[in-house]
Design a protein around this motif. Structure first.
Motif, PDB file in Angstrom:
ATOM      1  N   ILE A  55      27.165 -67.261 -38.176  1.00 29.49           N
ATOM      2  CA  ILE A  55      27.349 -68.711 -38.011  1.00 29.49           C
ATOM      3  C   ILE A  55      25.961 -69.332 -38.068  1.00 29.49           C
ATOM      4  O   ILE A  55      25.163 -69.166 -37.152  1.00 29.49           O
ATOM      5  N   SER A  56      25.675 -70.018 -39.166  1.00 25.10           N
ATOM      6  CA  SER A  56      24.360 -70.652 -39.260  1.00 25.10           C
ATOM      7  C   SER A  56      24.477 -72.109 -38.824  1.00 25.10           C
ATOM      8  O   SER A  56      25.570 -72.664 -38.785  1.00 25.10           O
ATOM      9  N   SER A  57      23.340 -72.708 -38.512  1.00 24.93           N
ATOM     10  CA  SER A  57      23.280 -74.108 -38.075  1.00 24.93           C
ATOM     11  C   SER A  57      24.199 -74.387 -36.889  1.00 24.93           C
ATOM     12  O   SER A  57      24.941 -75.360 -36.890  1.00 24.93           O
TER      13      SER A  57
ATOM     14  N   GLU B 127      30.243 -74.777 -33.062  1.00 25.75           N
ATOM     15  CA  GLU B 127      30.218 -75.899 -34.007  1.00 25.75           C
ATOM     16  C   GLU B 127      29.013 -75.760 -34.910  1.00 25.75           C
ATOM     17  O   GLU B 127      27.906 -75.497 -34.450  1.00 25.75           O
ATOM     18  N   ARG B 128      29.255 -75.948 -36.205  1.00 23.60           N
ATOM     19  CA  ARG B 128      28.161 -75.928 -37.186  1.00 23.60           C
ATOM     20  C   ARG B 128      27.919 -77.341 -37.655  1.00 23.60           C
ATOM     21  O   ARG B 128      28.853 -78.046 -38.015  1.00 23.60           O
ATOM     22  N   ASP B 129      26.674 -77.698 -37.747  1.00 26.51           N
ATOM     23  CA  ASP B 129      26.308 -79.003 -38.276  1.00 26.51           C
ATOM     24  C   ASP B 129      26.195 -78.912 -39.787  1.00 26.51           C
ATOM     25  O   ASP B 129      25.314 -78.233 -40.296  1.00 26.51           O
ATOM     26  N   LEU B 130      27.080 -79.578 -40.503  1.00 25.33           N
ATOM     27  CA  LEU B 130      26.968 -79.606 -41.964  1.00 25.33           C
ATOM     28  C   LEU B 130      26.476 -80.981 -42.400  1.00 25.33           C
ATOM     29  O   LEU B 130      26.388 -81.905 -41.597  1.00 25.33           O
ATOM     30  N   GLU B 131      26.201 -81.123 -43.693  1.00 23.88           N
ATOM     31  CA  GLU B 131      25.668 -82.389 -44.200  1.00 23.88           C
ATOM     32  C   GLU B 131      26.611 -83.549 -43.905  1.00 23.88           C
ATOM     33  O   GLU B 131      26.192 -84.645 -43.602  1.00 23.88           O
ATOM     34  N   ARG B 132      27.916 -83.285 -44.049  1.00 20.56           N
ATOM     35  CA  ARG B 132      28.865 -84.392 -43.964  1.00 20.56           C
ATOM     36  C   ARG B 132      29.842 -84.263 -42.812  1.00 20.56           C
ATOM     37  O   ARG B 132      30.898 -84.887 -42.823  1.00 20.56           O
ATOM     38  N   GLY B 133      29.517 -83.453 -41.856  1.00 23.44           N
ATOM     39  CA  GLY B 133      30.424 -83.345 -40.731  1.00 23.44           C
ATOM     40  C   GLY B 133      30.155 -82.112 -39.895  1.00 23.44           C
ATOM     41  O   GLY B 133      29.132 -81.449 -40.062  1.00 23.44           O
ATOM     42  N   THR B 134      31.088 -81.836 -39.027  1.00 21.48           N
ATOM     43  CA  THR B 134      30.943 -80.717 -38.116  1.00 21.48           C
ATOM     44  C   THR B 134      32.099 -79.753 -38.339  1.00 21.48           C
ATOM     45  O   THR B 134      33.254 -80.158 -38.397  1.00 21.48           O
ATOM     46  N   GLU B 135      31.747 -78.491 -38.464  1.00 19.93           N
ATOM     47  CA  GLU B 135      32.752 -77.472 -38.708  1.00 19.93           C
ATOM     48  C   GLU B 135      32.855 -76.632 -37.443  1.00 19.93           C
ATOM     49  O   GLU B 135      31.834 -76.285 -36.858  1.00 19.93           O
ATOM     50  N   VAL B 136      34.066 -76.316 -37.039  1.00 22.47           N
ATOM     51  CA  VAL B 136      34.231 -75.429 -35.891  1.00 22.47           C
ATOM     52  C   VAL B 136      34.649 -74.063 -36.413  1.00 22.47           C
ATOM     53  O   VAL B 136      35.659 -73.937 -37.103  1.00 22.47           O
ATOM     54  N   LEU B 137      33.832 -73.075 -36.114  1.00 21.74           N
ATOM     55  CA  LEU B 137      34.067 -71.733 -36.640  1.00 21.74           C
ATOM     56  C   LEU B 137      34.311 -70.756 -35.506  1.00 21.74           C
ATOM     57  O   LEU B 137      33.626 -70.811 -34.487  1.00 21.74           O
TER      58      LEU B 137
END
Lengths: 264, 297
Positions: free
Chosen positions: A142-144, A161-171
């Motif tokens: 899990i990066s970022s 939670e990962r911080d992506l360019e356009r939102g937050t992804e929960v992995l």
């Protein structure tokens, strides 16, 4: 009980590093070595997980003997055990060779459920160690990581939670999992005096190439590094700022936008 | 390893839904130049179905070959499937270079498949040069906080993997050419994906405030007063929009959050870049981009 590994690096304080204008190399003499600031965030994330779920935090680094100082800082800030990987044969390693040595040493230290890394180092700043160490360790990744949502010690999963360019992804990832940590939510704690004093004299295990069984000498140090740095040079110094004074605001603005149009 | 066994330069076409990310087109444009210098072919690697319109945008960057991959495991980005995919593809086709956009996901899997292949990965190059003597790509990148430029090469191993940040290079489509399309079907068992996406929350951002893809960002201090500069910007924007639609983006990318708001939505106040898109842009804009571009013309 969670077995947690945190990978850190001691780096020169690059704000104080100067360039030799003649040779084009860096003047490192007299520049203090510090714990890579973003690694302190990774340690903080690991220590918080330990405090919430129990377990031990091992902190590991590769470097010369003086890198012990960075490890002591980590012990003061909550790590339980520190390991230094130090050998002339490890020198000049790129991220691939470094990840090989750390993964090989980690296998000796036990089976880690979670591995934490900082986002990137202050000096090299490739941000590749996390991915490559995950690969070498056979860990999920899990990066970022911006936030740790849950650690399920029964199901052996971590949710983050990962911080992506356009939102937050929960992995949700299975153990073993390597997480690279974003800075914002993991502000490092200030060590209390007791821990700090204890860290000064705490034992630090030192491993050399010879003490890691089965280490392939072709995969470490310079021979094990597929990337090379054939040369370095000083960056071009950008043009200095200039004042626009055409006599009136309207004219100044016109001139400003002419200049912006020029670079498009 | 014999370097001459490795041919073609690849660009991974990263997408957000169907739309191709600008960075992938930038990399196609820049890698095209390396291919022209070296005589290699430019190959676009596209995963999943793509609309004709988006495919055309890729082809317009002078692509010689498309490797179009279908299969299970790629619906959403995940490290396991994409790492495996590129490992399998690289072993089969032996590219000499693989360029991946330096997005958060690009930087997540590119170093990992490079490690699996035992090859070198570089990050954040701001200049790419093909060296005819060594046949290697020189990845020129700022190091030590921009105080030094370092030339990084992968002199023995192949492929040469590079992640390059969005906005580093310009996308200048050179026109579509005759191209070959290779269809590949590679399944990655969904059960083997060790990370499961539980949720995705898109940032609630006004696209007009997205400065990440802007060609020009004009910053104005809070000390500025009066309406004249805003008016001038508006005039300039409409003029540039008329010249080129691509440039018009800079008009939508500007916003006004100034406390001394003049009512004209065209200025970005330096003291109040508090909206989310500004912070996003800052985090995705490379050190390199900053050190190279923030100098006056």
């Amino acid at each position: 009980m969670l077995n947690i590994l945190v990978c850190v690096k001691q780096v020169p304080d690059i704000n104080l590093v100067k360039m030799d204008p003649v040779t084009g190399s860096l003047i490192r003499a007299g520049v203090p070595a510090i714990l890579n600031p973003l690694d302190a965030n990774a340690l903080e994330a690991a220590v918080r997980v330990k405090e919430a779920h129990g377990g031990t935090v091992t902190v590991i680094t590769m470097g010369p003997d003086m890198a012990k100082e960075a490890l002591r800082e980590c012990l003061a800030a909550g790590a339980d055990r520190a390991v230094l990987l130090s050998d002339r044969a490890f020198a000049n390693a790129d991220t691939l060779a470094t990840s090989y040595v750390i993964a090989s040493a980690a296998k000796l230290l036990g089976a880690f459920d979670l591995i934490f890394c900082g986002k990137e180092s202050l000096d090299g700043a490739t941000g590749q160690m996390g991915s490559q160490l995950a690969e070498r360790s056979g860990a999920s990744q899990i990066s970022s990581t911006a936030k740790i949502v849950e650690v399920d010690t029964a199901a052996h999963t971590i949710t983050a939670e990962r911080d992506l360019e356009r939102g937050t992804e929960v992995l949700r990832a299975k153990y073993p999992c390597l997480l690279t940590v974003e800075k914002a939510n993991f502000r490092p704690r200030i060590p209390n005096l007791k821990r700090w004093k204890a860290s000064r004299t705490a034992p630090i295990a030192v491993y050399s190439a010879a003490t890691i069984p089965g280490l392939d000498s072709a995969q470490i140090g310079d021979p094990g590094s597929p990337t090379k740095v054939p040369r370095t040079y000083p960056p071009e110094v950008g043009a200095k700022g200039s004042m626009i004074d055409e006599g009136s605001t309207e004219k100044n603005v016109d001139r400003l936008f002419e200049r912006i149009a020029d670079v498009l | 390893m014999n370097k001459t066994d490795y041919k073609d330069m690849w660009v991974f076409i990263e997408r957000d839904g169907d739309s191709v990310l600008p960075v992938s087109l930038e990399l196609c444009s820049e890698t095209r130049k390396l291919c022209d210098a070296s005589g290699e072919k430019l190959v676009a690697v596209i995963v999943g179905s793509i609309s004709d319109g988006e495919l055309q945008r890729v082809l317009d960057c002078g692509v010689d070959k498309v490797i179009h991959v279908t299969g299970t495991g790629y619906d959403y980005f995940n490290n396991d499937a994409y790492t495996n995919l590129f490992t399998v593809l690289c072993r089969k086709y032996r590219p000499t270079a693989v360029m991946v956009g330096g997005t958060i996901n690009g930087r997540d899997f590119a170093p990992r498949f490079a490690a699996r292949l035992g090859t070198g990965c570089t990050s954040d190059a701001t200049e790419l040069v093909w060296d005819p003597k060594t046949t290697d790509i020189e990845f020129v990148e700022p190091a030590v906080g921009g105080k030094m430029m370092a030339v990084i090469t992968v002199p023995v191993a192949r492929p040469q993997v590079g992640t390059i940040r969005p906005g580093t290079f310009k996308c200048v489509p050179c026109g579509a050419r005759a191209h070959e399309v290779i269809e590949e079907h590679i399944d990655f068992p969904v059960a083997d994906i060790r990370t499961e996406i539980l949720d995705f929350r898109a940032d609630d951002v006004d696209e007009s405030l997205n400065i990440a893809d802007a060609d020009v960002i004009v910053c104005v201090g809070n000390a500025i007063k009066g309406r004249t500069p805003c008016r001038a910007i508006a005039v300039w924007q409409s003029a540039s929009a008329a010249r080129s639609p691509a440039r018009a983006r800079c008009s939508t990318a500007a916003c006004c959050r100034s406390s001394s708001s003049s009512g004209s939505p065209a200025l970005w106040s330096s003291q109040s870049c508090c909206c989310r898109s500004a912070c996003r842009a800052r985090s995705t804009t490379s050190r390199a981009f900053r050190t190279r571009t923030w100098s006056s013309p």
